[in-house]
Design a protein around this motif. Structure first.
Motif, PDB file in Angstrom:
ATOM      1  N   ARG A  94       0.606  -1.253   0.131  1.00 18.30           N
ATOM      2  CA  ARG A  94      -0.101  -0.296   0.201  1.00 18.30           C
ATOM      3  C   ARG A  94       0.741   0.909  -0.277  1.00 18.30           C
ATOM      4  O   ARG A  94       0.249   2.433  -0.289  1.00 18.30           O
ATOM      5  CB  ARG A  94      -0.991   0.256   0.881  1.00 18.30           C
ATOM      6  CG  ARG A  94      -2.344  -1.623   0.586  1.00 18.30           C
ATOM      7  CD  ARG A  94      -2.651  -1.108   2.234  1.00 18.30           C
ATOM      8  NE  ARG A  94      -3.353  -2.957   2.416  1.00 18.30           N
ATOM      9  CZ  ARG A  94      -2.991  -4.289   1.917  1.00 18.30           C
ATOM     10  NH1 ARG A  94      -1.491  -4.578   2.097  1.00 18.30           N
ATOM     11  NH2 ARG A  94      -3.760  -5.079   2.066  1.00 18.30           N
ATOM     12  N   SER A  95       2.228   0.960   0.678  1.00 17.57           N
ATOM     13  CA  SER A  95       3.337   2.076   0.842  1.00 17.57           C
ATOM     14  C   SER A  95       4.103   2.267  -0.606  1.00 17.57           C
ATOM     15  O   SER A  95       4.324   0.884  -0.657  1.00 17.57           O
ATOM     16  CB  SER A  95       3.417   2.471   2.375  1.00 17.57           C
ATOM     17  OG  SER A  95       4.405   1.317   2.830  1.00 17.57           O
ATOM     18  N   ASP A 175      -1.146   1.357   7.484  1.00 19.71           N
ATOM     19  CA  ASP A 175      -1.480   1.108   5.704  1.00 19.71           C
ATOM     20  C   ASP A 175      -2.232   0.664   5.720  1.00 19.71           C
ATOM     21  O   ASP A 175      -2.945   1.015   4.052  1.00 19.71           O
ATOM     22  CB  ASP A 175      -0.139   1.823   5.365  1.00 19.71           C
ATOM     23  CG  ASP A 175       0.609   2.634   5.117  1.00 19.71           C
ATOM     24  OD1 ASP A 175      -0.047   3.143   5.222  1.00 19.71           O
ATOM     25  OD2 ASP A 175       1.857   2.404   4.799  1.00 19.71           O
ATOM     26  N   TYR A 176      -3.148  -0.444   7.018  1.00 17.58           N
ATOM     27  CA  TYR A 176      -3.980  -1.673   6.046  1.00 17.58           C
ATOM     28  C   TYR A 176      -5.284  -0.683   5.293  1.00 17.58           C
ATOM     29  O   TYR A 176      -5.985  -1.674   4.634  1.00 17.58           O
ATOM     30  CB  TYR A 176      -4.295  -2.528   7.160  1.00 17.58           C
ATOM     31  CG  TYR A 176      -2.765  -3.171   6.361  1.00 17.58           C
ATOM     32  CD1 TYR A 176      -2.707  -4.470   5.614  1.00 17.58           C
ATOM     33  CD2 TYR A 176      -1.500  -2.897   7.471  1.00 17.58           C
ATOM     34  CE1 TYR A 176      -1.661  -5.623   5.917  1.00 17.58           C
ATOM     35  CE2 TYR A 176      -0.654  -4.716   6.940  1.00 17.58           C
ATOM     36  CZ  TYR A 176      -1.015  -5.271   5.548  1.00 17.58           C
ATOM     37  OH  TYR A 176       0.606  -5.890   5.836  1.00 17.58           O
ATOM     38  N   LEU A 178      -5.645   1.950   3.723  1.00 19.11           N
ATOM     39  CA  LEU A 178      -5.886   2.232   3.071  1.00 19.11           C
ATOM     40  C   LEU A 178      -6.804   1.642   2.060  1.00 19.11           C
ATOM     41  O   LEU A 178      -6.382   1.379   2.045  1.00 19.11           O
ATOM     42  CB  LEU A 178      -4.715   2.751   2.471  1.00 19.11           C
ATOM     43  CG  LEU A 178      -3.651   3.541   2.632  1.00 19.11           C
ATOM     44  CD1 LEU A 178      -1.896   4.306   2.870  1.00 19.11           C
ATOM     45  CD2 LEU A 178      -4.005   5.211   3.472  1.00 19.11           C
ATOM     46  N   PRO A 179      -6.839   2.219   1.078  1.00 21.23           N
ATOM     47  CA  PRO A 179      -8.372   2.129  -0.029  1.00 21.23           C
ATOM     48  C   PRO A 179      -6.800   1.701  -1.625  1.00 21.23           C
ATOM     49  O   PRO A 179      -7.556   2.470  -2.481  1.00 21.23           O
ATOM     50  CB  PRO A 179      -9.109   2.735  -0.825  1.00 21.23           C
ATOM     51  CG  PRO A 179      -8.570   4.399  -0.098  1.00 21.23           C
ATOM     52  CD  PRO A 179      -7.249   4.130   0.810  1.00 21.23           C
ATOM     53  N   VAL A 180      -6.144   0.845  -0.960  1.00 23.71           N
ATOM     54  CA  VAL A 180      -4.936   0.993  -2.552  1.00 23.71           C
ATOM     55  C   VAL A 180      -4.829  -1.205  -2.454  1.00 23.71           C
ATOM     56  O   VAL A 180      -4.575  -1.927  -1.451  1.00 23.71           O
ATOM     57  CB  VAL A 180      -3.655   1.559  -1.656  1.00 23.71           C
ATOM     58  CG1 VAL A 180      -2.356   1.283  -2.578  1.00 23.71           C
ATOM     59  CG2 VAL A 180      -3.407   2.805  -1.783  1.00 23.71           C
ATOM     60  N   TRP A 181      -5.378  -0.921  -3.666  1.00 32.06           N
ATOM     61  CA  TRP A 181      -4.698  -2.002  -4.544  1.00 32.06           C
ATOM     62  C   TRP A 181      -3.720  -3.120  -3.792  1.00 32.06           C
ATOM     63  O   TRP A 181      -2.976  -2.192  -3.861  1.00 32.06           O
ATOM     64  CB  TRP A 181      -4.915  -3.107  -5.702  1.00 32.06           C
ATOM     65  CG  TRP A 181      -5.132  -4.449  -5.797  1.00 32.06           C
ATOM     66  CD1 TRP A 181      -5.833  -5.267  -5.049  1.00 32.06           C
ATOM     67  CD2 TRP A 181      -3.765  -5.344  -6.340  1.00 32.06           C
ATOM     68  NE1 TRP A 181      -6.184  -6.337  -6.371  1.00 32.06           N
ATOM     69  CE2 TRP A 181      -4.319  -6.306  -5.819  1.00 32.06           C
ATOM     70  CE3 TRP A 181      -2.775  -4.271  -6.092  1.00 32.06           C
ATOM     71  CZ2 TRP A 181      -3.760  -7.293  -6.725  1.00 32.06           C
ATOM     72  CZ3 TRP A 181      -1.645  -5.721  -7.019  1.00 32.06           C
ATOM     73  CH2 TRP A 181      -2.204  -6.965  -6.818  1.00 32.06           C
TER      74      TRP A 181
END
Lengths: 217, 217
Positions: A94-95, A175-176, A178-181
């Motif tokens: 995610r980061s 970060d878990y 976050l709306p990131v694949w």
């Protein structure tokens, strides 16, 4: 399970839990890879050369023209490093900071020993059978002058370590959400269907051992 | 077309017609490869380490933890060799002796320069966008402490050469009549469909830029 000694030279110091020192892990990586990268020193300059390799017990075999820079260096018995890397995937966290790769690599150290003429045939069989089982018996085998023009060096592995990363990304706890694949893009070296030599005689078909090799990869 | 100088250090001496010294050929190989192998010297011992790279004009960028052996060496400004290899196929000749590989490789030489903190963000964007276009804007970008923990080195390419083999096998004239299949088994690095992180939230789907990347490979 037999282990290589761990010294300052071969210890995996960054992310030490990725380090492996057992023969099984190390030999499997060596055997799966098509090529290796050989490190040598020329005029105080590090030089890295890609080449095919084979393994015979605890020895790495290299071969090439007797005239090549790499083979001349390897035959001289100076310190050599052989590194082998298999790329298994892009690890998308995610980061940006936690992006990584899945890979299996081996770094090994040793010094080359010249393989005498009378043992070259057996080593070339090892190279060919490893690359493509069945090919040695099918192709025209080396003549005496061809053997003479081929240098083979055996490098007893003195020190080695493997470094292996597997699995999904590891993100910072916060970060878990976050709306990131996030996940892994697996990478694999594929062998594609055989291409006939344009000069191939019309009555020669692709042999079974080549078909099997392609479909198993 | 801009060319690198040809010296004893970078001249392709074995099979010289496979040698290329123009920037276009060299840069294309660098840009297509996911990883490189970096050669350095430690205690009179050559060491070869695999790592990710990026290119910015005539510079190779490497990054890693400020604590890593590779980054500490690269930052010291000592001579470095970076080798990049793309494996394109097994070349199966009628004779064992003329077996070969199709490949594209680059060997380059230079010395690392530390990238200052204020330029690191731009370089990390370069790494991320090169690896996976679109990812930089989607993922969480680096914080100040993360930037601080990341060393980036730029290596201006001083000398470089590429070595390229393409095409079918080349056999001895008298071997063309042998009843042996000859040709090429093409090899390609494939990206397989994405695997979700097991901790992925259920409402997050694979973004378009990742789907496009997988299907274009």
């Amino acid at each position: 399970m037999s282990q290589f000694e761990i010294t300052r030279q071969n210890r995996v110091s960054r992310v030490p839990d990725r380090g492996h020192y057992d023969e099984e892990t190390i030999y499997n990586i060596i055997d799966e890879a098509l090529i290796c990268h050989v490190g040598l020193i020329q005029d105080d300059q590090p030089v890295v050369i890609p080449t095919l390799h084979a393994r015979k017990d605890n020895n790495i075999l290299l071969h090439g023209s007797t005239k090549s820079r790499l083979m001349q260096y390897a035959q001289s018995g100076q310190n050599i490093c052989v590194t082998i890397t298999l790329v298994d995937g892009l690890v998308l966290a995610r980061s940006v900071f936690n992006h990584s790769m899945n890979y299996r690599s081996v770094v090994l150290f040793g010094r080359g020993e010249v393989v005498p003429d009378e043992e070259k045939m057996e080593c070339l069989k090892q190279f060919t059978d490893r690359l493509l089982p069945g090919r040695w018996d099918d192709a025209r085998q080396p003549t005496a002058p061809e053997l003479k023009a081929t240098a083979i060096v055996s490098i007893p592995i003195e020190l080695a370590s493997a470094k292996v990363r597997v699995g999904p990304p590891k993100d910072e706890v916060e970060d878990y959400q976050l709306p990131v694949w996030a996940g892994v893009l697996p990478i694999k070296q594929q062998v594609l269907p055989p291409q006939d030599d344009p000069q191939l005689a019309h009555d020669i078909v692709v042999p079974d051992y080549i078909r099997a090799y392609v479909s198993n990869r």
